[in-house]
Design a protein around this motif. Structure first.
Motif, PDB file in Angstrom:
ATOM      1  N   ALA A 131       1.558  -3.010  -6.057  1.00  0.00           N
ATOM      2  CA  ALA A 131       2.229  -1.649  -5.892  1.00  0.00           C
ATOM      3  C   ALA A 131       2.260  -0.681  -6.981  1.00  0.00           C
ATOM      4  CB  ALA A 131       3.203  -2.239  -4.998  1.00  0.00           C
ATOM      5  N   THR A 132       2.646  -0.995  -8.137  1.00  0.00           N
ATOM      6  CA  THR A 132       2.881  -0.281  -9.523  1.00  0.00           C
ATOM      7  C   THR A 132       2.136   0.024  -9.772  1.00  0.00           C
ATOM      8  OG1 THR A 132       3.275  -2.464 -11.197  1.00  0.00           O
ATOM      9  CG2 THR A 132       4.939  -1.232 -10.076  1.00  0.00           C
ATOM     10  N   SER A 133       0.190  -0.355  -9.502  1.00  0.00           N
ATOM     11  CA  SER A 133      -0.179   0.131 -10.297  1.00  0.00           C
ATOM     12  C   SER A 133      -0.386   1.468 -10.157  1.00  0.00           C
ATOM     13  CB  SER A 133      -1.705  -0.771  -9.745  1.00  0.00           C
ATOM     14  OG  SER A 133      -2.006  -0.464  -8.618  1.00  0.00           O
ATOM     15  N   GLY A 134      -0.101   2.462  -9.073  1.00  0.00           N
ATOM     16  CA  GLY A 134       0.028   3.593  -8.433  1.00  0.00           C
ATOM     17  C   GLY A 134       0.810   4.491  -9.320  1.00  0.00           C
ATOM     18  N   LEU A 135       1.402   3.897 -10.363  1.00  0.00           N
ATOM     19  CA  LEU A 135       1.563   4.337 -11.446  1.00  0.00           C
ATOM     20  C   LEU A 135       1.006   4.626 -12.230  1.00  0.00           C
ATOM     21  CD1 LEU A 135       5.078   2.166 -11.941  1.00  0.00           C
ATOM     22  CD2 LEU A 135       5.670   4.788 -11.395  1.00  0.00           C
ATOM     23  N   GLY A 185       0.856  -1.688  -0.140  1.00  0.00           N
ATOM     24  CA  GLY A 185       0.259   0.277   0.017  1.00  0.00           C
ATOM     25  C   GLY A 185       1.045   1.270   0.623  1.00  0.00           C
ATOM     26  N   VAL A 186       1.891   1.550   0.693  1.00  0.00           N
ATOM     27  CA  VAL A 186       2.873   2.223   0.586  1.00  0.00           C
ATOM     28  C   VAL A 186       3.447   2.655  -0.712  1.00  0.00           C
ATOM     29  CG1 VAL A 186       4.882   3.317   2.400  1.00  0.00           C
ATOM     30  CG2 VAL A 186       3.046   2.190   3.205  1.00  0.00           C
ATOM     31  N   ALA A 187       3.907   1.301  -1.261  1.00  0.00           N
ATOM     32  CA  ALA A 187       4.664   1.159  -2.509  1.00  0.00           C
ATOM     33  C   ALA A 187       4.009   2.374  -3.422  1.00  0.00           C
ATOM     34  CB  ALA A 187       4.994  -0.404  -2.342  1.00  0.00           C
ATOM     35  N   PHE A 188       2.330   1.982  -3.360  1.00  0.00           N
ATOM     36  CA  PHE A 188       1.810   2.323  -3.990  1.00  0.00           C
ATOM     37  C   PHE A 188       1.566   3.861  -4.670  1.00  0.00           C
ATOM     38  CE2 PHE A 188      -2.626   3.991  -5.060  1.00  0.00           C
ATOM     39  CZ  PHE A 188      -2.527   3.382  -6.088  1.00  0.00           C
ATOM     40  N   LEU A 189       1.445   4.278  -2.977  1.00  0.00           N
ATOM     41  CA  LEU A 189       1.431   5.712  -2.929  1.00  0.00           C
ATOM     42  C   LEU A 189       2.480   6.354  -3.021  1.00  0.00           C
ATOM     43  CD1 LEU A 189      -0.199   5.928   1.039  1.00  0.00           C
ATOM     44  CD2 LEU A 189      -1.568   6.811  -1.162  1.00  0.00           C
ATOM     45  N   LEU A 206      13.313   1.658  -8.216  1.00  0.00           N
ATOM     46  CA  LEU A 206      14.179   0.485  -6.914  1.00  0.00           C
ATOM     47  C   LEU A 206      14.160   0.521  -6.074  1.00  0.00           C
ATOM     48  CD1 LEU A 206      16.957  -1.049  -7.186  1.00  0.00           C
ATOM     49  CD2 LEU A 206      17.623   1.000  -6.680  1.00  0.00           C
ATOM     50  N   VAL A 207      13.702   1.220  -5.005  1.00  0.00           N
ATOM     51  CA  VAL A 207      13.509   1.303  -3.763  1.00  0.00           C
ATOM     52  C   VAL A 207      12.161   0.655  -3.031  1.00  0.00           C
ATOM     53  CG1 VAL A 207      14.261   3.114  -1.803  1.00  0.00           C
ATOM     54  CG2 VAL A 207      15.074   3.689  -3.583  1.00  0.00           C
ATOM     55  N   ALA A 208      10.880   0.922  -3.534  1.00  0.00           N
ATOM     56  CA  ALA A 208       9.760   0.821  -2.925  1.00  0.00           C
ATOM     57  C   ALA A 208       9.957  -0.280  -4.123  1.00  0.00           C
ATOM     58  CB  ALA A 208       8.430   1.221  -3.950  1.00  0.00           C
ATOM     59  N   ASN A 209       9.736  -0.793  -5.001  1.00  0.00           N
ATOM     60  CA  ASN A 209      10.035  -2.376  -5.627  1.00  0.00           C
ATOM     61  C   ASN A 209      11.345  -3.305  -4.569  1.00  0.00           C
ATOM     62  OD1 ASN A 209       8.564  -2.025  -8.167  1.00  0.00           O
ATOM     63  ND2 ASN A 209       9.997  -0.860  -9.056  1.00  0.00           N
ATOM     64  N   THR A 210      12.392  -2.905  -4.484  1.00  0.00           N
ATOM     65  CA  THR A 210      12.927  -4.165  -3.101  1.00  0.00           C
ATOM     66  C   THR A 210      12.385  -3.993  -1.837  1.00  0.00           C
ATOM     67  OG1 THR A 210      15.061  -2.754  -4.603  1.00  0.00           O
ATOM     68  CG2 THR A 210      14.806  -3.784  -2.266  1.00  0.00           C
ATOM     69  N   ALA A 211      11.590  -3.134  -1.640  1.00  0.00           N
ATOM     70  CA  ALA A 211      10.887  -3.117  -0.752  1.00  0.00           C
ATOM     71  C   ALA A 211      10.118  -4.177  -0.696  1.00  0.00           C
ATOM     72  CB  ALA A 211      10.188  -2.128   0.294  1.00  0.00           C
ATOM     73  N   VAL A 212       8.863  -4.016  -2.332  1.00  0.00           N
ATOM     74  CA  VAL A 212       7.792  -5.313  -2.185  1.00  0.00           C
ATOM     75  C   VAL A 212       8.442  -6.772  -2.849  1.00  0.00           C
ATOM     76  CG1 VAL A 212       6.149  -5.987  -4.339  1.00  0.00           C
ATOM     77  CG2 VAL A 212       6.116  -3.508  -2.832  1.00  0.00           C
ATOM     78  N   SER A 213       9.829  -6.340  -3.369  1.00  0.00           N
ATOM     79  CA  SER A 213      10.131  -8.342  -3.270  1.00  0.00           C
ATOM     80  C   SER A 213      10.926  -8.404  -2.256  1.00  0.00           C
ATOM     81  CB  SER A 213      11.317  -7.533  -4.677  1.00  0.00           C
ATOM     82  OG  SER A 213      11.947  -8.854  -5.126  1.00  0.00           O
ATOM     83  N   ASN A 214      11.019  -7.788  -1.248  1.00  0.00           N
ATOM     84  CA  ASN A 214      11.850  -8.419   0.063  1.00  0.00           C
ATOM     85  C   ASN A 214      10.547  -9.407   0.554  1.00  0.00           C
ATOM     86  OD1 ASN A 214      14.152  -6.993  -0.850  1.00  0.00           O
ATOM     87  ND2 ASN A 214      14.493  -5.934   1.232  1.00  0.00           N
ATOM     88  N   TRP A 215       9.550  -8.541   0.626  1.00  0.00           N
ATOM     89  CA  TRP A 215       8.378  -8.966   1.422  1.00  0.00           C
ATOM     90  C   TRP A 215       7.161 -10.386   0.292  1.00  0.00           C
ATOM     91  CZ3 TRP A 215       6.317  -7.913   6.651  1.00  0.00           C
ATOM     92  CH2 TRP A 215       6.870  -7.471   7.291  1.00  0.00           C
ATOM     93  N   PHE A 216       7.942 -10.378  -0.573  1.00  0.00           N
ATOM     94  CA  PHE A 216       7.030 -11.185  -1.682  1.00  0.00           C
ATOM     95  C   PHE A 216       7.829 -12.208  -2.071  1.00  0.00           C
ATOM     96  CE2 PHE A 216       4.177  -8.226  -0.322  1.00  0.00           C
ATOM     97  CZ  PHE A 216       2.875  -9.536  -0.060  1.00  0.00           C
ATOM     98  N   VAL A 217       7.243 -13.199  -2.771  1.00  0.00           N
ATOM     99  CA  VAL A 217       8.196 -14.311  -3.762  1.00  0.00           C
ATOM    100  C   VAL A 217       7.021 -15.105  -4.384  1.00  0.00           C
ATOM    101  CG1 VAL A 217       9.452 -16.885  -3.574  1.00  0.00           C
ATOM    102  CG2 VAL A 217       9.934 -14.484  -1.885  1.00  0.00           C
TER     103      VAL A 217
END
Length: 425
Positions: free
Chosen positions: A152-156, A25-29, A131-142
């Motif tokens: 997350a990227t739908s915020g774009l 959610g934060v990455a989306f924003l 990079l920064v937001a995507n790294t956070a999301v990648s860390n939390w999901f596999v």
């Protein structure tokens, strides 16, 4: 390169809402604020800036060209910093820098100051998104990485649904300078939210990716996943690195240049400002649906094959954009191009993690992001096409062939040794 810690597949899911979805959610924003300030707002602001400041469209197109060159260097540095500080601190600081820079864009009367403020905007946005937001999301999901990254990227693109209309009506309500200021203050509000909610990895919270419950251990919590630093010299010898980078660099050159001046394109076709902003919003809404759809499908279909089809979809959409005149062709352009372009920045981090793995993601993605510097070529083509021919048709024609070439390249990509067993864990 094996990561330490317990196996994800052997653990049971944790009851309740997995905290990783709050990170999403934060990455989306953050992505919303980044794309909104960097691209979509200028669909409303470009023509007024030209009229009030005496600048040309080519002048304004130079801002993202110069800004991206500096932003890519900043992103490379962030790839190193993030392994030390984690995403949270960078994202909070980036929001403050972006807010100050965007407010400045609306105040400056000098073109060189406008360029400087845009450089700072790009640097701040790179620190809180990409990079920064995507790294956070990648860390939390596999296992659910595609769905999470798509959300997350739908915020774009969701920014394109809201920001052009908001900016356009703010412009006519409070004036150009205040419109920039109001949006900038909204970006600043993201900083405390990031600080309160964002967490760098599931292991730092005693969890595992995808909401799995940690298996019993001596210390009672999973080991922190080490971030692998891949030597650039070694990475440059891997074919998949070049294929992914070039394919996305070329495809994004056309997509971002088109989106940056989509509103002016519609107005050139004889539409008024309100109608143009509505069509930008509809194209962005299609892109938002595309981001989630392409991302989710990556969990089920090999990302290289899916991405090749997505690039072809973008090219087909640009064909309709090239011939767009009446409501039918414009409608096809909005739906097909919008849906296709939505997947560009949602599948880029997904296929990067698929190729190189979770632990090496930040190290590799910072270098892959350098290929996005090819976007500068797209802005030059759009500006030059309008300057010398009075339309964007020549640029659209080039972008169509580029999309097909990108599709032919990306379909041949294979996972590297860093992706463990090929799952991108």
């Amino acid at each position: 390169m094996k990561q330490s810690g317990p196996p994800v597949s052997a653990a049971a899911p944790v009851a309740g809402v997995y905290y990783g979805w709050y990170v999403v959610g934060v990455a989306f924003l953050a992505n919303f604020a980044s794309a909104g300030s960097q691209f979509y707002a200028f669909n409303a602001f470009m023509l007024p800036l030209c009229e009030l400041r005496g600048w040309t469209r080519a002048d304004i197109n130079m801002a993202p060209i110069i800004g991206f060159a500096c932003g890519l260097l900043g992103q490379y540095s962030y790839g190193s910093i993030i392994s030390i500080t984690g995403p949270r601190r960078l994202m909070a600081l980036g929001a403050l820098v972006s807010a100050a820079a965007f407010i400045t864009l609306g105040q400056t009367q000098e073109l060189w100051l406008f360029y400087l403020a845009y450089i700072l905007l790009i640097m701040g946005n790179a620190a809180m998104s990409s990079l920064v937001a995507n790294t956070a999301v990648s860390n939390w999901f596999v296992r659910l990485r595609g769905r999470a990254m798509g959300m997350a990227t739908s915020g774009l693109t969701m920014a394109g649904v809201i920001l052009p209309f908001a900016a356009y009506h703010l412009l006519h309500s409070v004036g150009l300078s205040w419109a920039f200021a109001v949006i900038g203050m909204g970006i600043a509000c993201l900083a405390p939210l990031v600080w309160l909610v964002m967490r760098d990895s599931p292991e730092s919270c005693g969890l595992l990716p995808d909401g799995q419950r940690p298996l019993p251990q001596e210390n009672g919590c999973p080991k922190i996943m080490p971030q692998s630093q891949v030597p650039p010299a070694q990475l440059l010898r891997i074919a998949s690195f070049w294929k992914v980078g070039l394919a996305y660099g070329l495809a994004s050159a056309g997509v971002f240049a088109v989106v940056f001046q989509l509103g002016p394109r519609f107005q050139d076709l004889g539409m008024d400002g309100d109608t143009a902003m509505l069509l930008v919003a509809l194209a962005s809404l299609a892109g938002t649906c595309g981001k989630f759809t392409w991302g989710t499908l990556c969990d089920r279909i090999p990302p290289n094959r899916l991405t090749a089809f997505m690039f072809c979809t973008v090219g087909l959409g640009q064909i309709f954009g090239l011939v767009a005149q009446g409501p039918v062709t414009v409608g096809f352009f909005i739906v097909i191009f919008g849906f296709g372009m939505g997947g560009i920045m949602s599948t880029f981090p997904i296929i990067s993690a698929w190729c190189f793995g979770r632990a090496a993601f930040a190290s590799v993605y910072r270098l892959l992001g350098m290929f996005l510097g090819l976007q500068a070529v797209g802005y030059l083509l759009m500006g030059g096409s309008f300057k010398f021919t009075g339309s964007y048709d020549a640029a659209y024609l080039v972008f169509i062939f580029v999309d097909l070439a990108a599709a032919a390249v990306i379909v041949t990509v294979k996972p590297s040794a860093w992706s463990l067993d090929g799952a991108g864990n």
